[in-house]
Design a protein around this motif. Structure first.
Motif, PDB file in Angstrom:
ATOM      1  N   GLN A 304       0.775  -1.061  -0.072  1.00  0.00           N
ATOM      2  CA  GLN A 304      -0.003  -0.046   0.000  1.00  0.00           C
ATOM      3  C   GLN A 304       0.935   1.175   0.080  1.00  0.00           C
ATOM      4  O   GLN A 304       0.598   2.071  -0.649  1.00  0.00           O
ATOM      5  CB  GLN A 304      -0.802   0.094   1.184  1.00  0.00           C
ATOM      6  CG  GLN A 304      -1.839   1.261   1.198  1.00  0.00           C
ATOM      7  CD  GLN A 304      -2.655   1.174   2.455  1.00  0.00           C
ATOM      8  OE1 GLN A 304      -2.742   0.414   3.326  1.00  0.00           O
ATOM      9  NE2 GLN A 304      -3.388   2.319   2.535  1.00  0.00           N
ATOM     10  N   VAL A 305       2.146   1.200   0.819  1.00  0.00           N
ATOM     11  CA  VAL A 305       2.762   2.407   0.950  1.00  0.00           C
ATOM     12  C   VAL A 305       3.289   2.645  -0.509  1.00  0.00           C
ATOM     13  O   VAL A 305       3.525   3.709  -0.918  1.00  0.00           O
ATOM     14  CB  VAL A 305       3.780   2.141   1.895  1.00  0.00           C
ATOM     15  CG1 VAL A 305       5.026   3.121   1.690  1.00  0.00           C
ATOM     16  CG2 VAL A 305       3.540   2.124   3.220  1.00  0.00           C
ATOM     17  N   LEU A 306       3.934   1.374  -1.018  1.00  0.00           N
ATOM     18  CA  LEU A 306       4.416   1.859  -2.472  1.00  0.00           C
ATOM     19  C   LEU A 306       3.391   2.167  -3.550  1.00  0.00           C
ATOM     20  O   LEU A 306       3.710   2.924  -4.615  1.00  0.00           O
ATOM     21  CB  LEU A 306       4.933   0.333  -2.916  1.00  0.00           C
ATOM     22  CG  LEU A 306       6.388  -0.079  -2.213  1.00  0.00           C
ATOM     23  CD1 LEU A 306       6.578  -1.400  -2.562  1.00  0.00           C
ATOM     24  CD2 LEU A 306       7.521   0.987  -2.608  1.00  0.00           C
ATOM     25  N   ARG A 307       1.998   1.852  -3.302  1.00  0.00           N
ATOM     26  CA  ARG A 307       1.193   2.463  -4.400  1.00  0.00           C
ATOM     27  C   ARG A 307       0.806   4.119  -3.892  1.00  0.00           C
ATOM     28  O   ARG A 307       0.532   4.569  -5.067  1.00  0.00           O
ATOM     29  CB  ARG A 307      -0.273   1.635  -4.011  1.00  0.00           C
ATOM     30  CG  ARG A 307      -0.220   0.297  -4.588  1.00  0.00           C
ATOM     31  CD  ARG A 307      -1.601  -0.205  -4.601  1.00  0.00           C
ATOM     32  NE  ARG A 307      -2.009  -0.324  -3.394  1.00  0.00           N
ATOM     33  CZ  ARG A 307      -2.059  -1.478  -2.541  1.00  0.00           C
ATOM     34  NH1 ARG A 307      -1.586  -2.437  -3.214  1.00  0.00           N
ATOM     35  NH2 ARG A 307      -2.666  -1.370  -1.612  1.00  0.00           N
ATOM     36  N   LEU A 308       0.957   4.253  -2.878  1.00  0.00           N
ATOM     37  CA  LEU A 308       0.870   5.732  -2.472  1.00  0.00           C
ATOM     38  C   LEU A 308       1.828   6.766  -2.817  1.00  0.00           C
ATOM     39  O   LEU A 308       1.614   7.945  -3.046  1.00  0.00           O
ATOM     40  CB  LEU A 308       0.670   6.063  -0.861  1.00  0.00           C
ATOM     41  CG  LEU A 308      -0.769   5.330  -0.650  1.00  0.00           C
ATOM     42  CD1 LEU A 308      -0.865   5.176   0.984  1.00  0.00           C
ATOM     43  CD2 LEU A 308      -2.124   5.914  -0.868  1.00  0.00           C
ATOM     44  N   LEU A 309       3.204   6.152  -2.876  1.00  0.00           N
ATOM     45  CA  LEU A 309       4.338   7.089  -3.085  1.00  0.00           C
ATOM     46  C   LEU A 309       4.154   8.056  -4.399  1.00  0.00           C
ATOM     47  O   LEU A 309       4.780   8.917  -4.249  1.00  0.00           O
ATOM     48  CB  LEU A 309       5.636   6.371  -2.942  1.00  0.00           C
ATOM     49  CG  LEU A 309       5.914   5.683  -1.608  1.00  0.00           C
ATOM     50  CD1 LEU A 309       7.276   4.903  -1.907  1.00  0.00           C
ATOM     51  CD2 LEU A 309       6.099   6.740  -0.587  1.00  0.00           C
ATOM     52  N   PRO A 310       3.945   7.569  -5.493  1.00  0.00           N
ATOM     53  CA  PRO A 310       3.870   8.299  -6.661  1.00  0.00           C
ATOM     54  C   PRO A 310       2.968   9.459  -6.474  1.00  0.00           C
ATOM     55  O   PRO A 310       3.625  10.628  -6.793  1.00  0.00           O
ATOM     56  CB  PRO A 310       3.444   7.506  -7.726  1.00  0.00           C
ATOM     57  CG  PRO A 310       3.791   5.956  -7.458  1.00  0.00           C
ATOM     58  CD  PRO A 310       3.588   5.859  -5.778  1.00  0.00           C
ATOM     59  N   GLY A 311       1.881   9.530  -5.974  1.00  0.00           N
ATOM     60  CA  GLY A 311       1.175  10.637  -5.651  1.00  0.00           C
ATOM     61  C   GLY A 311       1.634  11.630  -4.554  1.00  0.00           C
ATOM     62  O   GLY A 311       1.522  12.616  -4.681  1.00  0.00           O
ATOM     63  N   ALA A 312       2.442  11.134  -3.662  1.00  0.00           N
ATOM     64  CA  ALA A 312       3.112  11.957  -2.541  1.00  0.00           C
ATOM     65  C   ALA A 312       4.111  12.851  -3.175  1.00  0.00           C
ATOM     66  O   ALA A 312       4.491  13.776  -2.555  1.00  0.00           O
ATOM     67  CB  ALA A 312       3.661  10.963  -1.406  1.00  0.00           C
ATOM     68  N   PHE A 313       4.846  12.664  -4.358  1.00  0.00           N
ATOM     69  CA  PHE A 313       5.890  13.301  -4.740  1.00  0.00           C
ATOM     70  C   PHE A 313       5.449  13.670  -6.300  1.00  0.00           C
ATOM     71  O   PHE A 313       6.374  14.111  -7.096  1.00  0.00           O
ATOM     72  CB  PHE A 313       7.196  12.374  -4.753  1.00  0.00           C
ATOM     73  CG  PHE A 313       7.329  11.955  -3.624  1.00  0.00           C
ATOM     74  CD1 PHE A 313       7.928  13.067  -2.812  1.00  0.00           C
ATOM     75  CD2 PHE A 313       7.357  10.554  -3.163  1.00  0.00           C
ATOM     76  CE1 PHE A 313       8.443  12.281  -1.249  1.00  0.00           C
ATOM     77  CE2 PHE A 313       7.564  10.168  -1.923  1.00  0.00           C
ATOM     78  CZ  PHE A 313       8.012  11.109  -0.693  1.00  0.00           C
ATOM     79  N   ASP A 314       4.135  13.826  -6.552  1.00  0.00           N
ATOM     80  CA  ASP A 314       3.959  14.324  -8.031  1.00  0.00           C
ATOM     81  C   ASP A 314       3.867  15.845  -8.359  1.00  0.00           C
ATOM     82  O   ASP A 314       3.581  16.302  -9.099  1.00  0.00           O
ATOM     83  CB  ASP A 314       2.353  13.885  -8.323  1.00  0.00           C
ATOM     84  CG  ASP A 314       1.400  14.326  -7.422  1.00  0.00           C
ATOM     85  OD1 ASP A 314       1.871  15.134  -6.655  1.00  0.00           O
ATOM     86  OD2 ASP A 314       0.187  13.928  -7.634  1.00  0.00           O
ATOM     87  N   GLY A 315       4.588  16.630  -7.148  1.00  0.00           N
ATOM     88  CA  GLY A 315       4.614  18.095  -7.503  1.00  0.00           C
ATOM     89  C   GLY A 315       3.273  18.884  -7.057  1.00  0.00           C
ATOM     90  O   GLY A 315       3.414  20.039  -7.220  1.00  0.00           O
ATOM     91  N   SER A 316       2.294  18.256  -6.491  1.00  0.00           N
ATOM     92  CA  SER A 316       0.993  19.111  -6.170  1.00  0.00           C
ATOM     93  C   SER A 316       1.516  19.906  -4.827  1.00  0.00           C
ATOM     94  O   SER A 316       0.735  21.053  -4.956  1.00  0.00           O
ATOM     95  CB  SER A 316       0.164  18.260  -5.482  1.00  0.00           C
ATOM     96  OG  SER A 316       0.391  17.371  -4.590  1.00  0.00           O
ATOM     97  N   GLY A 317       2.499  19.793  -4.107  1.00  0.00           N
ATOM     98  CA  GLY A 317       2.726  20.646  -3.306  1.00  0.00           C
ATOM     99  C   GLY A 317       4.081  21.125  -3.584  1.00  0.00           C
ATOM    100  O   GLY A 317       4.875  20.586  -4.078  1.00  0.00           O
ATOM    101  N   GLU A 318       4.215  22.412  -3.444  1.00  0.00           N
ATOM    102  CA  GLU A 318       5.574  23.167  -3.940  1.00  0.00           C
ATOM    103  C   GLU A 318       6.778  22.495  -3.144  1.00  0.00           C
ATOM    104  O   GLU A 318       6.754  22.382  -1.955  1.00  0.00           O
ATOM    105  CB  GLU A 318       5.335  24.467  -3.511  1.00  0.00           C
ATOM    106  CG  GLU A 318       6.872  25.566  -4.312  1.00  0.00           C
ATOM    107  CD  GLU A 318       6.648  26.956  -3.925  1.00  0.00           C
ATOM    108  OE1 GLU A 318       7.564  27.488  -4.188  1.00  0.00           O
ATOM    109  OE2 GLU A 318       5.394  27.232  -3.484  1.00  0.00           O
ATOM    110  N   ARG A 319       7.643  22.015  -3.649  1.00  0.00           N
ATOM    111  CA  ARG A 319       9.022  21.543  -3.284  1.00  0.00           C
ATOM    112  C   ARG A 319       9.644  22.593  -2.114  1.00  0.00           C
ATOM    113  O   ARG A 319       9.801  23.776  -2.437  1.00  0.00           O
ATOM    114  CB  ARG A 319      10.159  21.330  -4.122  1.00  0.00           C
ATOM    115  CG  ARG A 319       9.501  20.164  -5.045  1.00  0.00           C
ATOM    116  CD  ARG A 319      10.211  18.647  -4.211  1.00  0.00           C
ATOM    117  NE  ARG A 319      11.671  18.730  -4.265  1.00  0.00           N
ATOM    118  CZ  ARG A 319      12.082  17.933  -3.515  1.00  0.00           C
ATOM    119  NH1 ARG A 319      11.507  17.379  -2.449  1.00  0.00           N
ATOM    120  NH2 ARG A 319      13.444  17.874  -3.715  1.00  0.00           N
ATOM    121  N   ALA A 320       9.936  22.493  -1.185  1.00  0.00           N
ATOM    122  CA  ALA A 320      10.665  22.906  -0.278  1.00  0.00           C
ATOM    123  C   ALA A 320      12.110  23.239  -0.837  1.00  0.00           C
ATOM    124  O   ALA A 320      12.502  22.489  -1.754  1.00  0.00           O
ATOM    125  CB  ALA A 320      10.962  22.548   1.199  1.00  0.00           C
TER     126      ALA A 320
END
Length: 322
Positions: A304-320
């Motif tokens: 489940q974690v691996l399925r979620l990871l792409p969405g967690a880093f898709d750029g929807s939040g501005e990178r610090a």
């Protein structure tokens, strides 16, 4: 001889600089990566968990294991053990400020008894043929700033390099690291001195080198969630183009690879828990939306974690800032 090319090293951090994380940092380039602190007696007596902390990726260049302890016999025995298993460098911890360590007269408590500290250094240096290094603080407190004297005596005993965290033990991690105070250590020895504490980017690294006169810098908490930062610091110090931090799918792939390496190293059950802090730091940098962040960090199933990871880093939040 210890390579300082690049002159940017990864600090030993308890619970963080395990083999998967060190391998990830090393893949971007580092002068040296150091294991989390290993208690020498517990290592020799095969206490559960000690082997994992000392695991080096045996035979890999530019990797060191850090030993802690208060008895020369156990320090020497542990040093022989990790050398036999392929350690290229052994580091002695005399800088850890944690009460559970100093109450046992290990870590930075040894700065209060330089003669005993030297007996440990001599035991380790005499036990192995690989280079031995030392990591300390400026002193126990503002009334006992004895790092220069300890470093001088350590060099005479055969220490090949010394790293100084620019705080006293009694400061723990409060206030700001005093890089200028490290210069007194640099002036007391001829071996390389490494500056440590509050170094997070090229600007702080350059300032630390300027004030301390050190031969290199060691990065600790600044590498959490940013395993590429050592390579960026090295480039800025060398005046070469700063490599970009991975973003989007590239970052998701990197995090997934590290996640799987953690599961492989610890086993699925423990690995899922160990990996969460790293996932949190990665998502801090990616400004992952809070609901998705929560879902990633509370998931107990690795798939489940691996399925979620792409969405967690898709750029929807501005990178610090990387």
């Amino acid at each position: 001889m210890i390579s300082l090319d690049p002159p940017v090293l990864l600090a030993p951090m308890a619970g963080i600089t395990d083999l998967p994380f060190r391998q990830l940092v090393a893949s971007f380039g580092a002068g040296l990566v150091v294991s989390e602190m290993v208690a020498s007696q517990e290592m020799v007596q095969a206490k559960a968990g000690m082997r994992e902390k000392a695991e080096l990726g045996f035979g890999v260049a530019r990797t060191a294991v850090q030993l802690a302890g208060r008895e020369a016999h156990w320090m020497a025995e542990a040093a022989r053990m990790v050398e036999a298993n392929g350690a290229r460098i052994i580091d002695i911890n005399m800088g850890c400020p944690a009460k559970r360590v100093t109450s046992g007269l290990s870590g930075s408590a040894l700065m209060r008894d330089p003669d005993h500290a030297l007996s440990l250094i001599e035991a380790v240096v005499g036990a192995v043929s690989v280079p031995v290094t030392l990591k300390t603080r400026l002193g126990w407190d503002d009334d006992m700033l004895n790092a220069p004297e300890l470093a001088r005596r350590a060099e005479e005993a055969g220490i090949a390099m010394v790293t100084i965290h620019g705080r006293t033990r009694c400061q723990f991690y409060k206030g700001a690291a005093d890089w200028a105070a490290i210069r007194a250590v640099r002036d007391a020895v001829t071996i390389p001195v490494i500056a440590n504490g509050d170094i997070t980017d090229g600007a702080t690294a350059a300032r630390a080198l300027q004030l301390s006169g050190a031969a290199g810098v060691m990065v600790g908490r600044g590498a959490q969630g940013r395993p590429w930062v050592l390579s960026q610091i090295a480039a800025q110090l060398a005046g070469t183009p700063r490599p970009a931090a991975p973003e989007g799918q590239a970052l998701a792939d990197l995090v997934a690879g590290h996640y799987q390496a953690v599961l492989s190293f610890y086993g699925a059950g423990l690995g899922v828990k160990v990996a969460r802090k790293h996932l949190g730091w990665f998502m801090d940098g990616a400004a992952t939306p809070a609901p998705l962040r929560r879902e990633v960090l509370t998931a107990s199933d690795a798939a489940q974690v691996l399925r979620l990871l792409p969405g967690a880093f898709d750029g929807s939040g501005e990178r610090a800032a990387a």
